[in-house]
Design an enzyme around this catalytic site. Structure first.
Site, short mmCIF file in Angstrom:
data_model
loop_
_atom_site.label_atom_id
_atom_site.label_comp_id
_atom_site.label_asym_id
_atom_site.label_seq_id
_atom_site.Cartn_x
_atom_site.Cartn_y
_atom_site.Cartn_z
CB ILE A 24 -1.24 -28.98 2.32
CG1 ILE A 24 -0.66 -27.65 1.82
CG2 ILE A 24 -1.26 -29.03 3.83
CD1 ILE A 24 -1.48 -26.43 2.24
N GLY A 25 0.25 -30.14 -0.60
CA GLY A 25 0.00 -30.26 -2.03
C GLY A 25 1.27 -30.30 -2.82
CD GLU A 26 5.13 -33.49 -5.32
OE1 GLU A 26 6.16 -33.71 -5.98
OE2 GLU A 26 4.75 -34.23 -4.39
N GLY A 27 2.46 -29.82 -7.15
CA GLY A 27 2.04 -29.58 -8.53
C GLY A 27 3.22 -29.58 -9.47
CB THR A 28 3.38 -28.55 -13.05
OG1 THR A 28 2.24 -29.34 -13.39
CG2 THR A 28 4.40 -28.63 -14.17
CG ASP A 147 -4.51 -24.57 -14.37
OD1 ASP A 147 -5.22 -25.43 -14.94
OD2 ASP A 147 -3.63 -24.87 -13.55
#
Length: 463
Positions: A24-28, A147
């Site tokens: 459902i998501g991808e980040g650093t 953030d």
């Protein structure tokens, strides 16, 4: 996953607790997956941290996030449910309660799907009040988030916590203390559109005021349905100075002056002035002309105080919670998504899309892809089959089953345990950690640092 196929017998025992739905998501720092659990109700968001370099152990980012979330408990902060580790490759997984929505998707839905239909004033006020309530709790316990942006502000869907804000993603969060070690050594923080001017100008010391600037940007975005300061980031340089972002800020708020911001002259990138920012002239159109709200209104007054140039004059979360804006009708409520009037239509906000073709990267074989539900697939995700689930996880949610840090606590026990045991007592899986991850002592409470707000204005709540 969870159907017994694809080498399930080789999966770690902890992984057999979950039935994976998809990404459902991808980040650093890693990926976020949606999963269902076999021993508790509801869905779970599982955040997998990317592996660090061989021999380095678990990332300090992951350790910091675990330690902070184990120590804080608040209705408006994400809840860490469990921590898992694969010892074979030292990959780390954090499990959180799932939130169906976030502010980014809510704003985008109004902008793109509802043809710029404004967000209900009650909803805006309730979302903002809850965000400030959670942030006040963090700041009272000496934690800067660093953030804050719409995609990191989650909103719970159906259930007991329907319409409740959850501040998420603590990968950049820090405990702040007396100036023993400048925070600027941590590098660039805060997504550029929400980055405070003191950060952009290279401040060596900064405070929780950077979070309040970001809240001001989010407040304006809830009103206008578009980012307030959309600068173009130059990513080739590691220094925090971003001229285009400052240019966007100055064009709206006017040129800063040392009369209004005395410490401005001490900021490195103001002193160096390599791009002649001191000499530039700006015709200030006025913030009220950008957000289209009355200059004499309580909403504009609050927004202006959040976007004060001088961080020492910028309103705190505790002060903002007591602002007149929150004591005027419609009063904010615990469920930000309920209608304000009987018979008023409830907006059906879309839930997060799920990529059902993505696995835990080799830990198991994913179950066959599910057909996408109508109308919720993200544009631009070519070649991926997406499905929207009503119980799909987001990233992180509020805190239960963890030691609570009270509003008056200095978290001294937290620091003592960290120093005496090398954080082993607060390391849930006895993870090997990289050097330099220890927490530092926090300074005593400053004047004006507010406590956790105990109730909605005038104790009136909407449910």
């Amino acid at each position: 996953m969870g159907d017994g196929r694809g080498g399930g017998a080789q999966r770690p025992a902890w992984l057999q607790m979950y039935e994976l739905v998809g990404k459902i998501g991808e980040g650093t720092y890693g990926l976020v997956f949606l999963a269902r659990t076999k021993n508790r109700k509801g869905s779970i968001a599982i955040k997998k941290f990317k592996q660090s370099k061989e021999g380095d152990g678990v990332s300090p980012t992951a350790i910091r996030e675990i330690m902070l979330l184990r120590e804080i408990t608040h209705e408006n902060v994400v809840k860490l449910v469990n921590v898992h580790i694969n010892h074979t490759d030292m990959s780390l997984y954090l499990a959180f309660d799932y939130a169906e929505h976030d502010l980014y998707e809510i704003i985008r839905h109004h902008r793109e799907q509802l043809n710029l239909l404004p967000i209900n004033p009650y909803t805006v006020k309730s979302l903002l009040w809850q965000l400030l309530n959670g942030l006040n709790y963090l700041h009272s316990n000496w934690i800067i988030h660093r953030d804050l942006k719409p995609s990191n502000i989650l909103v719970m869907g159906d259930g007991e916590e329907h319409g409740i804000i959850k501040i998420a993603d603590f990968g950049l969060a820090r405990i702040y203390q007396a100036p023993l070690k400048p925070l600027y050594e941590n590098g660039v923080v805060v997504t550029i559109w929400y980055r405070a001017p003191e950060l952009l100008l290279g401040a060596k010391h900064y405070t929780s005021a950077v979070d309040m600037w970001a809240v001001g940007c989010i407040f304006a975005e809830l009103i206008t349905l578009k980012p307030l300061f959309q600068g173009v980031e130059v990513k080739a340089t590691p220094n925090p100075f971003q001229f285009d972002q400052l240019d966007k800020i100055f064009k709206v708020l006017g040129h800063p002056t040392t009369e209004k911001w005395p410490t401005l002259a001490n900021l490195p990138h103001w002193q160096n002035d390599q791009q002649n920012i001191q000499g530039r002239k700006y015709e200030n159109p006025g913030l009220h002309n950008i957000v289209h709200i009355n200059q004499k209104s309580a909403a504009f007054d609050l927004l202006s105080k959040m976007l004060e140039y001088d961080p020492k004059k910028r309103i705190t979360a505790a002060q903002a919670l007591e602002h007149e804006y929150f004591r005027m009708e419609p009063l904010p409520g615990r469920n930000a998504l309920v209608p304000t009037q009987p018979g008023e239509k409830i907006i059906a906000y879309p839930v997060r899309p799920v990529d059902t073709n993505t696995d835990f990267e080799g830990t198991a074989t994913l179950q066959p892809s599910q057909p996408p539900s109508s109308g919720n697939a993200h544009p631009g995700v070519a070649g991926q089959q997406m499905v929207s689930q009503r119980g799909v996880p987001r990233q992180m949610q509020s805190m239960a089953g963890m030691p609570r840090v009270g509003p008056n606590s200095s978290m001294a026990a937290f620091n003592a345990a960290s120093q005496q045991a090398g954080m082993a007592n607060l390391n849930p899986a006895n993870l090997p950690m990289q050097r330099g991850t220890g927490q530092q002592q926090m300074r005593r409470k400053d004047q004006g640092m507010g406590m956790q707000n105990q109730g909605y204005p005038q104790q009136k709540r909407r449910f």
